[in-house]
Design an enzyme around this catalytic site. Structure first.
Site, short mmCIF file in Angstrom:
data_model
loop_
_atom_site.label_atom_id
_atom_site.label_comp_id
_atom_site.label_asym_id
_atom_site.label_seq_id
_atom_site.Cartn_x
_atom_site.Cartn_y
_atom_site.Cartn_z
N TYR A 66 -33.82 49.72 -22.84
CA TYR A 66 -34.23 48.48 -23.47
C TYR A 66 -35.46 48.74 -24.34
O TYR A 66 -36.55 49.02 -23.83
CB TYR A 66 -34.52 47.39 -22.44
CG TYR A 66 -33.28 46.89 -21.70
CD1 TYR A 66 -32.00 47.20 -22.15
CD2 TYR A 66 -33.39 46.10 -20.56
CE1 TYR A 66 -30.87 46.74 -21.49
CE2 TYR A 66 -32.27 45.64 -19.89
CZ TYR A 66 -31.00 45.97 -20.36
OH TYR A 66 -29.89 45.52 -19.69
N SER A 120 -24.64 38.66 -19.81
CA SER A 120 -24.17 37.89 -20.97
C SER A 120 -23.35 36.68 -20.55
O SER A 120 -22.19 36.51 -20.96
CB SER A 120 -23.37 38.77 -21.92
OG SER A 120 -24.22 39.65 -22.62
N PRO A 121 -23.93 35.78 -19.74
CA PRO A 121 -23.16 34.64 -19.23
C PRO A 121 -22.84 33.56 -20.26
O PRO A 121 -22.13 32.61 -19.94
CB PRO A 121 -24.09 34.07 -18.14
CG PRO A 121 -25.46 34.47 -18.59
CD PRO A 121 -25.31 35.82 -19.21
N GLY A 141 -17.51 37.38 -26.36
CA GLY A 141 -16.97 38.70 -26.66
C GLY A 141 -18.03 39.71 -26.29
O GLY A 141 -19.06 39.37 -25.72
N VAL A 156 -22.31 33.51 -28.81
CA VAL A 156 -22.25 32.62 -27.66
C VAL A 156 -21.19 31.53 -27.90
O VAL A 156 -20.89 31.18 -29.03
CB VAL A 156 -23.62 31.96 -27.39
CG1 VAL A 156 -24.67 33.02 -27.08
CG2 VAL A 156 -24.07 31.11 -28.57
N PHE A 157 -20.64 31.03 -26.81
CA PHE A 157 -19.63 29.97 -26.92
C PHE A 157 -20.26 28.60 -26.94
O PHE A 157 -19.66 27.63 -27.42
CB PHE A 157 -18.59 30.08 -25.81
CG PHE A 157 -19.14 30.05 -24.42
CD1 PHE A 157 -19.46 28.85 -23.80
CD2 PHE A 157 -19.34 31.23 -23.71
CE1 PHE A 157 -19.97 28.81 -22.50
CE2 PHE A 157 -19.84 31.20 -22.42
CZ PHE A 157 -20.16 30.00 -21.81
#
Length: 305
Positions: A53, A215-216, A220, A225-226
């Site tokens: 990171y 990545s909640p 993809g 993000v959705f």
């Protein structure tokens, strides 16, 4: 904040952890410390790192703002094994050296958890076992796990590592849930029924290995993000309706969907926004009904057989 037990250990952790990949994007160290304080105030004392990171700078900044007395109240996890753009390396030498460097950057004597970061097909499990044994005996690592591994990869490691694998960190969200899809579409000739990961969800439940969801909010690998995304109108409409019902934000509903699963999945969120983190943590107070959980699953475009 509700707690869960990591694997079959005596390590009790919050069901939401803070991923520290992006903390170096904050304005200064004061903001980093403020984010950590907010997390602690919310009951989130679990902090997820990796040696890659920001090329280790994220660990370094974290270590600079956390005092020794504060460290004792924290659970710190880091990951190793990726050499960006070059290779994966699970050799004993690399694992031990990576831990030494992470400890130095984090200014701590030990890691609560060390995960191997993505599979290394050249892995020699005997070497991994030697590394784990040395790190555990020296007190530098308490527990071990993996990230993005399938069932047989963990089985192979555990054969040599004395069943030390306690965690598997997997990408998982309402809109990215292959580990759910394949289990619901058994004996069905559909794309969703393809078993890509060796029934890793069921395997982890059988073996008392804690799944950590990364990545909640992604749909993809790194496509976006959705939440609020026009590609998912039905999903967002239902999420907003449930958010209003439970008096929480949409991101809390997205995390509550993960936490509702009986596998007791720990969710790692990577926000650096303090208000957003506070909002997300309210997911721990929400328990979706079975009907609501399945409705969200299908609103994401899934079809039940």
């Amino acid at each position: 904040m509700r707690k869960l037990v990591i694997g079959n250990t005596n390590l009790e952790a919050p069901e939401i952890g803070l991923g520290c990949m992006r903390i170096t994007g904050l304005k200064d160290k004061k903001e980093v410390r403020s984010l950590i304080d907010t997390a602690m105030d919310c009951g989130v004392n679990f902090f997820d790192h990796a040696d890659i990171y920001d090329s280790g700078h994220a660990e370094e900044v974290f270590g600079e703002v956390v005092e020794p007395a504060m460290r004792q109240k924290m659970i710190i996890q880091s990951k190793c094994g990726i050499i960006p753009g070059k290779a994966y390396d699970f050799s004993k030498e690399h694992i031990v050296e990576s831990v030494e460097k992470s400890l130095k950057r984090l200014k701590t004597d030990y890691l609560d958890l060390l995960l191997l970061h993505r599979p290394d097909t050249l892995m020699e499990p005997e070497e991994v076992a030697e590394a784990f044994e040395e790190l555990e005996k020296s007190g530098k690592v308490r527990y071990f796990g993996v990230s993005n591994e399938n069932s047989m990869q963990m089985e192979l490691l555990n054969k040599y590592c004395g069943n030390r694998i306690k965690v598997n960190q997997l990408q998982f969200s309402i809109a990215h849930c292959d580990i759910i899809d394949s289990g619901l579409n058994v004996n069905v000739h559909e794309e969703a029924g393809i078993n890509r990961d060796g029934s890793v969800l069921e395997y982890c439940r059988l073996k008392d290995i804690t799944i950590q969801a990364w990545s909640p909010f992604q749909y993809g690998m790194f496509e976006g993000v959705f939440l609020g995304n026009e590609k998912f109108p039905k999903l967002n409409q239902l999420i907003d309706e449930l958010a209003e019902k439970y008096q929480v934000t949409n991101n809390a509903i997205a995390v509550a969907w993960i936490l509702r699963h009986p596998a007791r999945i720990q969710t790692i969120v990577g926000t650096t926004n303090q208000q957003r983190l506070t909002d997300i943590c309210k997911a721990s107070e929400v328990k979706l009904s079975r009907e609501e959980w399945y409705a969200l699953y299908m609103a994401a475009g899934k079809v039940l057989p």
